[in-house]
Write a protein that holds these residues in place. Structure first.
Motif, PDB file in Angstrom:
ATOM      1  N   ALA A 404       3.694   1.151  10.184  1.00 36.96           N
ATOM      2  CA  ALA A 404       2.584   0.242   9.870  1.00 36.96           C
ATOM      3  C   ALA A 404       1.465   0.981   9.139  1.00 36.96           C
ATOM      4  N   VAL A 405       1.116   2.163   9.616  1.00 35.38           N
ATOM      5  CA  VAL A 405       0.076   2.954   8.942  1.00 35.38           C
ATOM      6  C   VAL A 405       0.511   3.319   7.528  1.00 35.38           C
ATOM      7  N   SER A 406       1.773   3.691   7.376  1.00 38.71           N
ATOM      8  CA  SER A 406       2.281   4.063   6.047  1.00 38.71           C
ATOM      9  C   SER A 406       2.277   2.867   5.107  1.00 38.71           C
ATOM     10  N   ALA A 407       2.644   1.692   5.618  1.00 37.21           N
ATOM     11  CA  ALA A 407       2.661   0.490   4.770  1.00 37.21           C
ATOM     12  C   ALA A 407       1.258   0.124   4.305  1.00 37.21           C
ATOM     13  N   LEU A 408       0.295   0.160   5.215  1.00 42.75           N
ATOM     14  CA  LEU A 408      -1.081  -0.164   4.829  1.00 42.75           C
ATOM     15  C   LEU A 408      -1.629   0.864   3.848  1.00 42.75           C
ATOM     16  N   THR A 409      -1.329   2.139   4.090  1.00 36.63           N
ATOM     17  CA  THR A 409      -1.771   3.178   3.166  1.00 36.63           C
ATOM     18  C   THR A 409      -1.127   3.013   1.794  1.00 36.63           C
ATOM     19  N   GLY A 410       0.180   2.729   1.801  1.00 36.61           N
ATOM     20  CA  GLY A 410       0.880   2.532   0.538  1.00 36.61           C
ATOM     21  C   GLY A 410       0.353   1.351  -0.247  1.00 36.61           C
ATOM     22  N   LEU A 411       0.076   0.242   0.439  1.00 36.27           N
ATOM     23  CA  LEU A 411      -0.468  -0.936  -0.241  1.00 36.27           C
ATOM     24  C   LEU A 411      -1.837  -0.641  -0.834  1.00 36.27           C
ATOM     25  N   ALA A 412      -2.679   0.026  -0.050  1.00 36.09           N
ATOM     26  CA  ALA A 412      -4.026   0.326  -0.539  1.00 36.09           C
ATOM     27  C   ALA A 412      -3.988   1.260  -1.743  1.00 36.09           C
ATOM     28  N   LEU A 413      -3.197   2.330  -1.657  1.00 36.44           N
ATOM     29  CA  LEU A 413      -3.137   3.293  -2.759  1.00 36.44           C
ATOM     30  C   LEU A 413      -2.326   2.761  -3.935  1.00 36.44           C
ATOM     31  N   GLY A 414      -1.470   1.765  -3.693  1.00 40.83           N
ATOM     32  CA  GLY A 414      -0.723   1.173  -4.789  1.00 40.83           C
ATOM     33  C   GLY A 414      -1.609   0.484  -5.804  1.00 40.83           C
ATOM     34  N   PHE A 415      -2.800   0.063  -5.388  1.00 43.53           N
ATOM     35  CA  PHE A 415      -3.755  -0.561  -6.303  1.00 43.53           C
ATOM     36  C   PHE A 415      -4.615   0.482  -7.010  1.00 43.53           C
ATOM     37  N   LEU A 416      -4.421   1.753  -6.671  1.00 45.03           N
ATOM     38  CA  LEU A 416      -5.157   2.848  -7.318  1.00 45.03           C
ATOM     39  C   LEU A 416      -4.158   3.892  -7.824  1.00 45.03           C
ATOM     40  N   PRO A 417      -3.245   3.496  -8.702  1.00 46.68           N
ATOM     41  CA  PRO A 417      -2.178   4.427  -9.109  1.00 46.68           C
ATOM     42  C   PRO A 417      -2.685   5.667  -9.819  1.00 46.68           C
ATOM     43  N   VAL A 418      -3.801   5.559 -10.517  1.00 47.78           N
ATOM     44  CA  VAL A 418      -4.322   6.724 -11.239  1.00 47.78           C
ATOM     45  C   VAL A 418      -4.672   7.847 -10.274  1.00 47.78           C
ATOM     46  N   PHE A 419      -5.214   7.471  -9.124  1.00 50.16           N
ATOM     47  CA  PHE A 419      -5.639   8.481  -8.154  1.00 50.16           C
ATOM     48  C   PHE A 419      -4.505   8.886  -7.212  1.00 50.16           C
ATOM     49  N   SER A 420      -3.595   7.956  -6.924  1.00 47.53           N
ATOM     50  CA  SER A 420      -2.589   8.220  -5.890  1.00 47.53           C
ATOM     51  C   SER A 420      -1.297   8.800  -6.423  1.00 47.53           C
ATOM     52  N   ALA A 421      -1.023   8.652  -7.735  1.00 49.77           N
ATOM     53  CA  ALA A 421       0.278   9.064  -8.260  1.00 49.77           C
ATOM     54  C   ALA A 421       0.536  10.550  -8.029  1.00 49.77           C
ATOM     55  N   GLY A 422      -0.411  11.392  -8.411  1.00 46.32           N
ATOM     56  CA  GLY A 422      -0.223  12.825  -8.236  1.00 46.32           C
ATOM     57  C   GLY A 422      -0.120  13.224  -6.782  1.00 46.32           C
ATOM     58  N   LEU A 423      -0.981  12.642  -5.942  1.00 48.47           N
ATOM     59  CA  LEU A 423      -0.937  12.949  -4.517  1.00 48.47           C
ATOM     60  C   LEU A 423       0.387  12.509  -3.912  1.00 48.47           C
ATOM     61  N   ALA A 424       0.892  11.353  -4.371  1.00 43.24           N
ATOM     62  CA  ALA A 424       2.175  10.864  -3.858  1.00 43.24           C
ATOM     63  C   ALA A 424       3.316  11.792  -4.251  1.00 43.24           C
ATOM     64  N   ASP A 425       3.313  12.274  -5.496  1.00 46.36           N
ATOM     65  CA  ASP A 425       4.362  13.200  -5.930  1.00 46.36           C
ATOM     66  C   ASP A 425       4.353  14.467  -5.091  1.00 46.36           C
ATOM     67  N   VAL A 502       2.946  -7.822  -1.501  1.00 42.19           N
ATOM     68  CA  VAL A 502       3.013  -7.617  -0.055  1.00 42.19           C
ATOM     69  C   VAL A 502       4.417  -7.854   0.488  1.00 42.19           C
ATOM     70  N   GLY A 503       5.085  -8.919   0.035  1.00 38.51           N
ATOM     71  CA  GLY A 503       6.409  -9.235   0.554  1.00 38.51           C
ATOM     72  C   GLY A 503       7.417  -8.125   0.325  1.00 38.51           C
ATOM     73  N   PRO A 504       7.643  -7.711  -0.936  1.00 36.32           N
ATOM     74  CA  PRO A 504       8.606  -6.633  -1.169  1.00 36.32           C
ATOM     75  C   PRO A 504       8.242  -5.325  -0.472  1.00 36.32           C
ATOM     76  N   VAL A 505       6.954  -4.966  -0.462  1.00 36.65           N
ATOM     77  CA  VAL A 505       6.562  -3.704   0.170  1.00 36.65           C
ATOM     78  C   VAL A 505       6.741  -3.789   1.687  1.00 36.65           C
ATOM     79  N   THR A 506       6.476  -4.958   2.267  1.00 27.72           N
ATOM     80  CA  THR A 506       6.684  -5.119   3.702  1.00 27.72           C
ATOM     81  C   THR A 506       8.158  -4.995   4.063  1.00 27.72           C
TER      82      THR A 506
END
Length: 600
Positions: A404-425, A502-506
């Motif tokens: 649940a924490v990972s899903a919420l974090t992923g959804l939130a950072l998914g709307f900020l790809p410029v900032f999250s892409a490098g950190l995700a890699d 939300v549906g596919p990510v959930t």
């Protein structure tokens, strides 16, 4: 577009740089974070027979320069890195670069074969959906998810052990350990490729109905275009949403195969990093982590380029078309699978809770299933059903919370790809085992530290999936029309973007629930998670490995429970209550550039 005075490319590079420096610094501080004397670990790794006298420990500290402190050590290593030097092993005293390169080569070869197995399995799981989509008989989501989840939930280390016993020891068809030729790749590639193939198969199957629901498919079919051409075009339209996941899976197969490499004694990068961490050989560990991070960043960049190539100019010009989002109403047949799985799991848990998981019956060690012990006993004579039931709350509850924490974090950072892409890699390139070692060094081994380690590495695939979907929705002509009509950002976000994401990510997060459970189990398997005698499912699998040939029921019980949990999570997430809800979106013109590119 600029973000806070920095271009998107500059922001992405900045994020990657910060993440890299942070990770490398944490690895360099491992001996001091653990609170243990690194000189003692190095001395034991160099010579297990030498007595750790004060004089011997002082000689090791002087030799390694440990008296200068962690910052001086880190600065010295970074200085050598600027000159192309990865450092000298604290244990062997040799240059670490050749060893890391050799281990990375082994892991890349194994990753290639494992990825081939995964792609073949994913293709088999998606074949029925592709055929039905090309023929126009596909309605709503398919039933592929539960079967794919079963494959994805198979523990890699358990699959490796079963394959070793069955195909290696009993039948003698394949070697059981080592790395001397292509034949040594078969068993570990199957152990790693099957779960990865189940995951990829589910994700592609989830994307296919939307691709085949777009208007251009109807136009092509009415124009007499062959089913084969429509099938290939639909695949090309659906695959871009999964390409980032493919890159993450490839990196995970390279650095995250520590348990499989341990079972088969493969000298890969994951096993090398684990050995370096245990002996606190900081230069070797830093070099392994740096190699994995470089691989993760390269895979992320390549996946981004491939996705943009597949989508063509439609992504840049906001000309993507989105199909109708369909949901199939719940029927008795669709409810039957989760109902049976749920009732079965609940019955097992309740029956287990009525028994004592710690009672030891020496005379009943490794007893087969009977009326007294319905699932048999383990190597100490403890009731397997009792331990399975009592471990469900801690295992599944902890995994659900992390998911649940990972899903919420992923959804939130998914709307900020410029900032999250490098950190995700960067985060995805780190095996949970290495993060678990760092967390265990600071907090000590335990269930909480294992959960924190898995949470820190579980969100990148969800964030990448969310970012991909957000990018495609924002690039659709439908939203361009909505903006032209004066729709507010809030309305566009809540009515169009969020429902499409939300549906596919959930469902993706639900599919990863058993994987999260397995990651926690892997840390327990390596001694970094819950500690004995806790009835945690990962420990049950680990403890049963030693006598799997004599008493397979002790391992089958938690393994089947994990598979049932996977099927339950995915089948429940695929249900739609309240009747069919079909939302029509933009109907693309016959000259849709994406469809044209897909069919070319």
């Amino acid at each position: 577009m600029r973000v806070h005075g920095r271009s998107p490319l500059g922001a992405a590079l900045f994020g990657r740089g910060v993440a890299l420096v942070t990770v490398v610094a944490c690895v360099g501080l491992l001996p001091w974070l653990s609170g243990k004397d690194p000189a003692l670990s190095v001395l034991r790794a160099r010579s297990a027979e030498q007595e750790p006298t004060p004089e011997a420990l002082a000689a090791v500290r002087d030799d390694l320069g440990l008296g200068n402190g962690p910052l001086a050590q880190l600065g010295h290593w970074l200085g050598g890195l600027t000159r192309g030097e990865l450092g000298t092993s604290w244990v062997s005293g040799t240059d670490v670069a050749p060893g890391v390169l050799s281990a990375l080569t082994v892991s890349l070869a194994l990753m290639g074969v494992s990825l081939g197995v995964a792609l073949l399995l994913a293709a088999g799981l998606c074949a029925r959906t592709v055929v039905r989509g090309a023929r126009g008989t596909l309605t709503g989501r398919t039933s592929t998810g539960a079967g794919a989840a079963m494959f994805a939930s198979v523990p890699e280390f358990l699959l490796a052990t079963v394959g070793l016993l069955l195909l290696g020891l009993w039948l003698g068809w394949l070697p059981t350990s080592g790395w001397s030729g292509p034949q040594d790749m078969v068993l570990p590639a199957l152990a790693m490729g099957v779960p990865a193939g189940g995951l990829l198969g589910r994700l592609v199957s989830d994307a296919l109905p939307g691709a085949y629901g777009e208007r251009w498919v109807e136009l092509w079919r009415a124009s007499g275009v062959s089913s084969l051409r429509i099938a290939l075009a639909g695949l090309r339209r659906a695959v871009p949403a999964v390409v980032p996941q493919l890159g993450l899976v490839a990196v995970g197969l390279t650095g995250g195969a520590v348990a499989v490499e341990t079972v088969f004694a493969i000298p890969g990068i994951g096993r090398t990093a684990l050995g370096a961490a245990k002996s606190q050989d900081v230069p070797l560990l830093q070099a392994c982590v740096l190699a994995l991070l470089a691989l993760g960043l390269a895979a992320g960049a390549l996946a981004h380029l491939v996705r943009r190539r597949l989508l063509g100019p439609s992504l840049r010009d906001a000309q993507l078309s989105l199909g109708a989002t369909q949901s199939t109403p719940a029927t008795w047949s669709s409810v039957a699978v989760p109902a049976v799985l749920g009732i079965g799991l609940l019955s097992l848990v309740v029956a287990g809770l009525l028994r004592d998981p710690y009672t030891v019956e020496t005379a009943a060690r490794l007893a087969p299933p009977s009326l007294t012990h319905p699932l048999g006993t383990d190597g100490l004579g403890r009731d397997v059903l009792a331990r399975l039931g009592h471990g469900a709350a801690s295992t599944v509850g902890m995994a659900a919370a992390v998911t649940a924490v990972s899903a919420l974090t992923g959804l939130a950072l998914g709307f900020l790809p410029v900032f999250s892409a490098g950190l995700a890699d960067v985060a995805n390139a780190l095996p949970p085992v290495i993060v678990g070692l760092l967390v265990a060094a600071a907090t000590g081994p335990g269930a909480t530290g294992a959960a924190l380690a898995v949470a820190l590495t579980a969100w990148p695939p969800l964030a990448a999936h969310a970012a991909t979907l957000v990018g495609e929705v924002r690039a659709s002509r439908f939203l361009v029309t909505q903006r032209a009509l004066g729709a507010s950002r809030g309305r566009i976000l809540t009515r169009h973007v969020l429902p499409a994401v939300v549906g596919p990510v959930t469902r993706h997060a639900a599919l990863r629930l058993p994987g999260t459970t397995l990651a926690l189990a892997s840390l327990g398997f390596l001694g970094l998670g819950a500690q004995p005698p806790a009835p945690e499912w990962g420990l049950l699998l680990d403890e049963s490995r030693a006598y799997l040939e004599r008493a397979p029921w002790a391992a089958l019980a938690p393994a089947l429970a994990l598979a049932a949990l996977a099927g339950l999570a995915v089948s429940v997430s695929s249900l739609s209550w309240g009747g069919a809800a079909v939302r029509k979106r933009h109907a693309p013109l016959p000259s849709d550039p994406v469809a044209a590119a897909a069919g070319s």
